[in-house]
Design an enzyme around this catalytic site. Structure first.
Site, PDB file in Angstrom:
ATOM      1  N   CYS A  70      33.869  41.234  38.497  1.00 28.10           N
ATOM      2  CA  CYS A  70      35.162  41.484  39.132  1.00 28.10           C
ATOM      3  C   CYS A  70      35.584  40.183  39.803  1.00 28.10           C
ATOM      4  CB  CYS A  70      34.989  42.601  40.169  1.00 28.10           C
ATOM      5  SG  CYS A  70      36.473  42.908  41.142  1.00 28.10           S
ATOM      6  N   CYS A 206      41.132  38.646  35.580  1.00 26.82           N
ATOM      7  CA  CYS A 206      40.780  39.982  36.069  1.00 26.82           C
ATOM      8  C   CYS A 206      40.114  40.628  34.865  1.00 26.82           C
ATOM      9  CB  CYS A 206      42.021  40.764  36.485  1.00 26.82           C
ATOM     10  SG  CYS A 206      41.706  42.537  36.692  1.00 26.82           S
TER      11      CYS A 206
HETATM   12  N1  DGL Z   1      38.491  43.937  37.423  1.00 22.85           N
HETATM   13  C1  DGL Z   1      38.733  43.401  38.704  1.00 22.85           C
HETATM   14  C2  DGL Z   1      38.960  41.915  38.708  1.00 22.85           C
HETATM   15  O1  DGL Z   1      38.397  41.232  37.863  1.00 22.85           O
HETATM   16  C3  DGL Z   1      39.402  44.209  39.744  1.00 22.85           C
HETATM   17  C4  DGL Z   1      40.738  44.748  39.488  1.00 22.85           C
HETATM   18  C5  DGL Z   1      41.163  45.571  40.671  1.00 22.85           C
HETATM   19  O2  DGL Z   1      40.405  46.452  41.059  1.00 22.85           O
HETATM   20  O3  DGL Z   1      42.242  45.312  41.197  1.00 22.85           O
HETATM   21  O4  DGL Z   1      39.622  41.371  39.552  1.00 22.85           O
END
Ligand code: DGL
Length: 283
Positions: A70, A206
């Site tokens: 993440c 993301c």
């Molecule tokens: N998948 C996540 C990232 O890489 C988080 C997305 C989220 O929860 O806003 O930032």
């Protein structure tokens, strides 16, 4: 012992998949904090608290090394947790534990330089500037981590971030492709307006966006290279394990998928991306 993979939701599956391909014998446990997703618009302190809670859950499940799959958690929480919480927790448990993020490997891939490299600013004349576009959550964009860390290392690479406030949520909710396509095209055009042209390369900063990487490819000029975070993370982890043989990976190829949200079979967008049945257990 296993490798823990953490995300607010389903985005981290893209990283999980690359790690499983790279370390097929290793045991893995994945945690999606879907009860609290998305993280991208939350205050920083909440992201730190939620990430710490997710790590504790994964350590309790037997993970000894956690990859924060993440960007938002890696950008906002990782350094804080490594400095202020992890050393004490490690002492308390007496286990070799660590938490790694995905931004360092991405920056290494974007710059083609090891993390330790610092740009020599003396007498340096920049001849040509490449432009890197970073699509991310508002949390990651607001941290300016890509701009700051790339500028320290490589002066001929300019970073333009495009925050996409709704996109992780839409992907998490399994929105239809037309909605996602319009959203992604809007962001590609917004980035183009800000730069004055399209970027030379892009990062889907993301992990949720990797699930719809084809829509980003369509929205950007044909052949725009996308830095692939899942592969960069797998490369970095491979190098990490060479330096740290104390981390036992497990050898039964066990895979568990946990969620703080609603357990059950994944369908729609995620099932299509995964290409095989995928069931989340209650965390
Ligand atoms: N998948 C996540 C990232 O890489 C988080 C997305 C989220 O929860 O806003 O930032």
């Amino acid at each position: 012992m296993s490798i823990g993979v953490f995300d607010s939701g389903v985005g981290g599956l893209s990283v999980h998949r690359a790690l499983v391909e790279r370390f097929p014998q290793a045991d893995f446990v994945y945690l999606a904090d879907q009860a609290n997703a998305p993280y991208g618009g939350r205050p920083g302190e909440e992201i730190v608290d939620l990430t710490r809670a997710g790590c504790i859950r994964l350590f309790d499940e037997g993970a000894n090394l956690i990859v924060l799959a993440c960007n938002t958690a890696s950008a906002i929480a990782l350094r804080r947790l490594q400095q202020t919480w992890l050393p004490g927790y490690r002492r308390e448990t007496g286990r070799p534990l660590n938490v790694l993020g995905i931004i360092v490997p991405t920056i290494e891939a974007a710059t083609g330089l090891p993390w330790e490299h610092e740009a020599d600013r003396r007498d340096e004349q920049v001849q040509k500037v490449d432009v890197l576009g970073v699509f991310s959550t508002p949390g990651t964009a607001g941290s300016r981590v890509f701009e700051i860390e790339i500028d320290k290392r490589k002066q001929d690479l300019a970073v333009f971030s495009e925050p996409c406030p709704n996109l992780a949520r839409l992907i998490e909710e399994g929105a239809d492709r037309e909605t996602l396509k319009a959203e992604i095209e809007g962001h590609a055009q917004a980035l183009k307006r800000r730069i004055g042209r399209f970027p030379d390369r892009a990062v889907l900063g993301c992990t949720h966006y990797e699930i719809v990487a084809d829509l980003f490819r369509e929205a950007l000029p044909g052949g725009t290279p996308l830095i692939h975070q899942p592969d960069s993370t797998a490369d970095a982890l491979e190098r990490y394990f060479e330096r740290h043989p104390e981390y036992l990976l497990g050898d039964t190829g066990k895979r568990r998928f946990l969620t703080t949200g609603t357990p059950g079979e994944q369908n729609g967008l995620v099932a299509a991306f995964w290409g095989a049945p995928l069931r989340f257990e209650a965390a």
